[in-house]
Design a protein around this motif. Structure first.
Motif, PDB file in Angstrom:
ATOM      1  N   GLN A 102      40.813  61.450  16.741  1.00 41.56           N
ATOM      2  CA  GLN A 102      39.841  61.829  17.754  1.00 41.56           C
ATOM      3  C   GLN A 102      38.513  61.174  17.396  1.00 41.56           C
ATOM      4  O   GLN A 102      38.187  61.050  16.222  1.00 41.56           O
ATOM      5  CB  GLN A 102      39.670  63.337  17.807  1.00 41.56           C
ATOM      6  CG  GLN A 102      40.915  64.058  18.274  1.00 41.56           C
ATOM      7  CD  GLN A 102      40.672  65.545  18.450  1.00 41.56           C
ATOM      8  OE1 GLN A 102      39.643  65.941  18.980  1.00 41.56           O
ATOM      9  NE2 GLN A 102      41.618  66.349  18.010  1.00 41.56           N
ATOM     10  N   ALA A 103      37.783  60.759  18.413  1.00 34.04           N
ATOM     11  CA  ALA A 103      36.486  60.132  18.183  1.00 34.04           C
ATOM     12  C   ALA A 103      35.599  60.312  19.404  1.00 34.04           C
ATOM     13  O   ALA A 103      36.082  60.585  20.503  1.00 34.04           O
ATOM     14  CB  ALA A 103      36.651  58.643  17.879  1.00 34.04           C
ATOM     15  N   GLN A 104      34.305  60.143  19.177  1.00 31.33           N
ATOM     16  CA  GLN A 104      33.323  60.128  20.259  1.00 31.33           C
ATOM     17  C   GLN A 104      33.051  58.680  20.629  1.00 31.33           C
ATOM     18  O   GLN A 104      33.094  57.797  19.766  1.00 31.33           O
ATOM     19  CB  GLN A 104      32.027  60.792  19.816  1.00 31.33           C
ATOM     20  CG  GLN A 104      32.160  62.255  19.526  1.00 31.33           C
ATOM     21  CD  GLN A 104      30.843  62.857  19.060  1.00 31.33           C
ATOM     22  OE1 GLN A 104      29.789  62.246  19.159  1.00 31.33           O
ATOM     23  NE2 GLN A 104      30.918  64.068  18.546  1.00 31.33           N
ATOM     24  N   VAL A 105      32.757  58.453  21.900  1.00 30.28           N
ATOM     25  CA  VAL A 105      32.423  57.108  22.362  1.00 30.28           C
ATOM     26  C   VAL A 105      31.193  57.161  23.263  1.00 30.28           C
ATOM     27  O   VAL A 105      30.935  58.168  23.915  1.00 30.28           O
ATOM     28  CB  VAL A 105      33.599  56.453  23.120  1.00 30.28           C
ATOM     29  CG1 VAL A 105      34.746  56.129  22.176  1.00 30.28           C
ATOM     30  CG2 VAL A 105      34.076  57.316  24.264  1.00 30.28           C
ATOM     31  N   SER A 106      30.446  56.073  23.260  1.00 30.68           N
ATOM     32  CA  SER A 106      29.301  55.902  24.153  1.00 30.68           C
ATOM     33  C   SER A 106      29.282  54.444  24.576  1.00 30.68           C
ATOM     34  O   SER A 106      29.560  53.560  23.767  1.00 30.68           O
ATOM     35  CB  SER A 106      27.983  56.231  23.446  1.00 30.68           C
ATOM     36  OG  SER A 106      27.915  57.582  23.118  1.00 30.68           O
ATOM     37  N   GLY A 107      28.950  54.197  25.833  1.00 36.37           N
ATOM     38  CA  GLY A 107      28.906  52.816  26.278  1.00 36.37           C
ATOM     39  C   GLY A 107      28.481  52.674  27.711  1.00 36.37           C
ATOM     40  O   GLY A 107      27.938  53.593  28.318  1.00 36.37           O
ATOM     41  N   ASP A 108      28.757  51.482  28.255  1.00 32.90           N
ATOM     42  CA  ASP A 108      28.354  51.190  29.623  1.00 32.90           C
ATOM     43  C   ASP A 108      29.145  50.015  30.158  1.00 32.90           C
ATOM     44  O   ASP A 108      29.948  49.406  29.454  1.00 32.90           O
ATOM     45  CB  ASP A 108      26.861  50.903  29.701  1.00 32.90           C
ATOM     46  CG  ASP A 108      26.411  49.800  28.760  1.00 32.90           C
ATOM     47  OD1 ASP A 108      27.186  48.860  28.509  1.00 32.90           O
ATOM     48  OD2 ASP A 108      25.274  49.873  28.278  1.00 32.90           O
ATOM     49  N   VAL A 109      28.901  49.721  31.418  1.00 31.12           N
ATOM     50  CA  VAL A 109      29.415  48.519  32.048  1.00 31.12           C
ATOM     51  C   VAL A 109      28.232  47.898  32.783  1.00 31.12           C
ATOM     52  O   VAL A 109      27.585  48.536  33.600  1.00 31.12           O
ATOM     53  CB  VAL A 109      30.617  48.810  32.980  1.00 31.12           C
ATOM     54  CG1 VAL A 109      30.269  49.771  34.084  1.00 31.12           C
ATOM     55  CG2 VAL A 109      31.206  47.540  33.528  1.00 31.12           C
ATOM     56  N   VAL A 110      27.897  46.650  32.405  1.00 33.02           N
ATOM     57  CA  VAL A 110      26.741  45.958  32.970  1.00 33.02           C
ATOM     58  C   VAL A 110      27.163  44.536  33.331  1.00 33.02           C
ATOM     59  O   VAL A 110      27.710  43.821  32.493  1.00 33.02           O
ATOM     60  CB  VAL A 110      25.563  45.923  31.962  1.00 33.02           C
ATOM     61  CG1 VAL A 110      24.402  45.118  32.523  1.00 33.02           C
ATOM     62  CG2 VAL A 110      25.120  47.324  31.589  1.00 33.02           C
ATOM     63  N   ASP A 111      26.909  44.157  34.583  1.00 32.83           N
ATOM     64  CA  ASP A 111      27.240  42.809  35.059  1.00 32.83           C
ATOM     65  C   ASP A 111      28.687  42.427  34.753  1.00 32.83           C
ATOM     66  O   ASP A 111      28.969  41.303  34.345  1.00 32.83           O
ATOM     67  CB  ASP A 111      26.287  41.776  34.462  1.00 32.83           C
ATOM     68  CG  ASP A 111      24.850  41.989  34.899  1.00 32.83           C
ATOM     69  OD1 ASP A 111      24.644  42.477  36.024  1.00 32.83           O
ATOM     70  OD2 ASP A 111      23.931  41.674  34.115  1.00 32.83           O
ATOM     71  N   GLY A 112      29.596  43.371  34.906  1.00 31.74           N
ATOM     72  CA  GLY A 112      31.010  43.104  34.699  1.00 31.74           C
ATOM     73  C   GLY A 112      31.467  43.102  33.257  1.00 31.74           C
ATOM     74  O   GLY A 112      32.613  42.765  32.973  1.00 31.74           O
ATOM     75  N   GLU A 113      30.595  43.488  32.330  1.00 39.44           N
ATOM     76  CA  GLU A 113      30.970  43.555  30.914  1.00 39.44           C
ATOM     77  C   GLU A 113      31.004  45.010  30.470  1.00 39.44           C
ATOM     78  O   GLU A 113      30.039  45.752  30.646  1.00 39.44           O
ATOM     79  CB  GLU A 113      29.975  42.779  30.054  1.00 39.44           C
ATOM     80  CG  GLU A 113      30.023  41.294  30.291  1.00 39.44           C
ATOM     81  CD  GLU A 113      29.073  40.542  29.376  1.00 39.44           C
ATOM     82  OE1 GLU A 113      28.730  41.062  28.284  1.00 39.44           O
ATOM     83  OE2 GLU A 113      28.665  39.444  29.765  1.00 39.44           O
ATOM     84  N   PHE A 114      32.131  45.407  29.886  1.00 39.75           N
ATOM     85  CA  PHE A 114      32.329  46.759  29.386  1.00 39.75           C
ATOM     86  C   PHE A 114      32.096  46.765  27.880  1.00 39.75           C
ATOM     87  O   PHE A 114      32.656  45.933  27.162  1.00 39.75           O
ATOM     88  CB  PHE A 114      33.769  47.196  29.694  1.00 39.75           C
ATOM     89  CG  PHE A 114      34.174  48.494  29.082  1.00 39.75           C
ATOM     90  CD1 PHE A 114      33.792  49.700  29.653  1.00 39.75           C
ATOM     91  CD2 PHE A 114      34.965  48.529  27.943  1.00 39.75           C
ATOM     92  CE1 PHE A 114      34.173  50.913  29.098  1.00 39.75           C
ATOM     93  CE2 PHE A 114      35.365  49.728  27.388  1.00 39.75           C
ATOM     94  CZ  PHE A 114      34.977  50.925  27.957  1.00 39.75           C
ATOM     95  N   ASN A 115      31.235  47.672  27.406  1.00 32.78           N
ATOM     96  CA  ASN A 115      30.945  47.794  25.971  1.00 32.78           C
ATOM     97  C   ASN A 115      30.973  49.260  25.586  1.00 32.78           C
ATOM     98  O   ASN A 115      30.488  50.115  26.324  1.00 32.78           O
ATOM     99  CB  ASN A 115      29.571  47.204  25.644  1.00 32.78           C
ATOM    100  CG  ASN A 115      29.555  45.710  25.860  1.00 32.78           C
ATOM    101  OD1 ASN A 115      30.167  44.975  25.124  1.00 32.78           O
ATOM    102  ND2 ASN A 115      28.886  45.269  26.914  1.00 32.78           N
ATOM    103  N   LEU A 116      31.519  49.523  24.403  1.00 32.50           N
ATOM    104  CA  LEU A 116      31.696  50.894  23.949  1.00 32.50           C
ATOM    105  C   LEU A 116      31.535  50.948  22.438  1.00 32.50           C
ATOM    106  O   LEU A 116      31.969  50.041  21.734  1.00 32.50           O
ATOM    107  CB  LEU A 116      33.114  51.342  24.335  1.00 32.50           C
ATOM    108  CG  LEU A 116      33.454  52.800  24.376  1.00 32.50           C
ATOM    109  CD1 LEU A 116      32.652  53.523  25.448  1.00 32.50           C
ATOM    110  CD2 LEU A 116      34.938  52.977  24.660  1.00 32.50           C
TER     111      LEU A 116
END
Length: 168
Positions: A102-116
């Protein structure tokens, strides 16, 4: 502590629902909160954190392996990030050889790029994910790499996230 338990119970319930749900087009329409409806295609460059909200099915496999022979399977639940409106926060629960992770994640999707960013303890970054949305934003594919300075000994893996039925 109660909030952590209720969050774990919610994630467990959602994982059970995901694992028992069928992925046929008819089931997807029936499980939709609004009933049968035409899906709207979201171009990757136009995706926002709102498009990530919900439950996603996760598959991880080695860089020299096959997607059909996964290293790990599980689910990710993305929600609105409480501190950063342009981001998501969530939880991963997945199987590995011998135990669940189990883990926590944080991220986004900007200009078609997904980052986490992934963290087992909510403080130290263990892995970073980079990928791209596909299939009208219903699939995300990319690579999960150990974070710089990570001592976990994990190797890089390909990943695939599939939006769960009913979370459109």
């Amino acid at each position: 502590m109660n909030q952590t338990r209720s969050k774990s119970a919610l994630i467990g319930s959602m994982l059970l629902t995901l694992l028992t749900a069928t992925s046929s087009p008819d089931a997807t329409a029936q499980n939709s909160p609004n009933g049968p409806a035409a899906l709207t295609c979201v171009e990757p460059a136009r995706m926002t954190p709102v498009h990530l909200y919900g439950l996603w099915q996760l598959t991880l496999w080695p860089l020299d392996g096959l997607e059909t022979e996964p290293h790990s399977r599980g689910a990710v639940l993305f929600e609105r990030h409480p501190d950063y409106p342009g981001s998501v926060r969530g939880h991963i629960k997945r199987s590995t050889a011998g135990n669940d992770v189990q883990a926590q994640v944080s991220g986004d999707v900007v200009d078609g790029e997904f980052n986490l960013d992934e963290s087992a303890d909510g403080v130290t970054m263990d892995a970073v994910w980079a990928g791209a949305p596909l299939a009208c934003g219903q699939v995300i594919r990319g690579i999960r790499r150990p974070a710089e300075g990570s001592t976990s000994g994990q190797s890089s893996l390909y990943f695939r996230l599939d939006k769960a039925p009913g979370w459109r």
